[in-house]
Design an enzyme around this catalytic site. Structure first.
Site, PDB file in Angstrom:
ATOM      1  N   GLU A 141       0.820  -1.225  -0.119  1.00  0.00           N
ATOM      2  CA  GLU A 141       0.140   0.092  -0.197  1.00  0.00           C
ATOM      3  C   GLU A 141       0.858   1.186  -0.012  1.00  0.00           C
ATOM      4  O   GLU A 141       0.577   2.345  -0.549  1.00  0.00           O
ATOM      5  CB  GLU A 141      -0.970   0.140   1.261  1.00  0.00           C
ATOM      6  CG  GLU A 141      -2.055  -1.049   1.346  1.00  0.00           C
ATOM      7  CD  GLU A 141      -3.022  -0.812   0.109  1.00  0.00           C
ATOM      8  OE1 GLU A 141      -2.669  -0.851  -1.180  1.00  0.00           O
ATOM      9  OE2 GLU A 141      -4.156  -0.577   0.526  1.00  0.00           O
ATOM     10  N   THR A 184      -5.346   9.140  -5.421  1.00  0.00           N
ATOM     11  CA  THR A 184      -5.419   9.020  -3.928  1.00  0.00           C
ATOM     12  C   THR A 184      -4.661  10.058  -3.527  1.00  0.00           C
ATOM     13  O   THR A 184      -4.974  10.611  -2.353  1.00  0.00           O
ATOM     14  CB  THR A 184      -5.064   7.741  -3.499  1.00  0.00           C
ATOM     15  OG1 THR A 184      -5.454   6.743  -4.261  1.00  0.00           O
ATOM     16  CG2 THR A 184      -4.923   7.490  -1.982  1.00  0.00           C
TER      17      THR A 184
END
Ligand code: ADP
Length: 306
Positions: free
Chosen positions: A128, A181
């Protein structure tokens, strides 16, 4: 066993009032992966179907997570990964998390399960970090454990799995616009007024209580985000209308899935969830914005062997 094929579920992070600490696992939306042992050590990504993503292990979240696990376990064999990508990258329903979690689950399984699913979470967080710049666990934890997961603390990592009430369903609409993001994070404020923090604490505690006691009314009253949604919603076309349509169709509540652009709603029962999804879709029909629609129960166990 020399190889394994698995289903890697999509996940909804934040779940309105749990920014960066809460996530849930979907049942029927996800990628498939095949992982095989190889004589040569290390990680190879053989093919990725359905998306244009890097094959170099150090540039792919599956590879980064897998390399971190190999570094820890030091097996005498290597692994070859194939990914059938069905969750679009950047959708906000944990596309990168599914790949990282899937690679770890499969390699650990092929090595005789030396680590528990919870122990795999820190390795998935390495993946991530590559995808979004922050090593968050709110997608990888529900993908590995299933149900809802609460990250009580990041340092040290303390994750609590909470089973979802059986009748809880998620509706998700993914407007196919580009939303990075990093951009969705950069507009957030660093400081929050005490009053807002109090409202958020009350709702998060209420949602957790509602999940344990299967109190759908309490779950609905608690699905409210005081901190992030009021700042972020402008990045998602028709967000307020989509959410209002889901509520009018009978959903308990909803909000932005992860950092968006997907929007989710939670409902009691499949029928209401389907109505909510149709109502959300009706808002985008006619805008010219293409979208994907999903209705799913909450997945109680996470990644599945096929
Ligand atoms: P999502 O919440 O949908 O996972 P993110 O923005 O967190 O979206 O992650 C997508 C980013 O991760 C993209 O930049 C993509 O190129 C990168 N990435 C690297 N490997 C993968 C992978 N195996 N699956 C999905 N995304 C990947």
């Amino acid at each position: 066993m020399e190889n394994i094929r698995i289903f890697c579920p999509a996940t909804i992070a934040n779940v309105s009032c749990g920014f960066d600490v809460l996530g849930l696992c979907l049942e029927n939306v996800g990628d498939e992966m095949t992982i095989a042992k190889t004589e040569a050590p290390g990680i190879t990504i053989k093919e990725i179907i359905g998306a244009n993503l890097p094959l170099a292990p150090e540039k792919n979240v599956a590879g980064v997570a897998a390399l971190a696990l190999l570094e820890h376990l030091q097996p005498d064999r290597g692994f070859e990964i194939s990914i059938d990508k069905r969750i679009k990258a950047g959708s906000g329903i944990g596309s990168s998390a599914a790949s990282a979690a899937g690679a770890l689950f499969a390699i650990n399984y092929l090595l005789g399960s030396p680590l528990s699913p919870k122990e795999l979470v820190p390795f998935a967080m390495q993946g991530e970090k590559l995808a979004s710049g922050s090593a968050h666990a709110d997608n990888v934890a529900p993908a590995l454990l299933g149900g809802f997961t609460l990250i009580r603390s990041y340092e040290p990592l303390d994750i609590i799995k909470i089973d979802a009430p059986e009748e809880l369903y998620a509706s998700v609409i993914h407007p196919q616009i580009e939303l990075r993001t990093m951009d969705a994070r950069s507009i957030l404020k660093n400081n929050i007024p005490l009053k807002k923090a109090i409202v958020q604490c009350g709702n998060l505690a209420g949602l957790i209580s509602g999940l344990y006691t299967k109190d759908y009314g309490l779950i609905g009253r608690s699905l409210h985000d005081e901190l992030v949604e009021p700042v972020r919603y402008i990045l998602i076309p028709k967000f307020n209308d989509i959410k209002a349509a889901a509520m009018q169709a009978g959903a308990l509540g909803g909000g932005i899935s992860g950092s968006g652009p997907s929007v989710f709603a939670l409902s009691r029962g499949k029928e209401t969830a389907q109505k909510a999804a149709q109502a959300m879709a009706a808002v985008l029909d006619g805008t010219g914005i293409p979208y994907e629609l999903h209705v799913s129960p909450i997945n109680p166990t996470g990644i599945k062997i096929l």
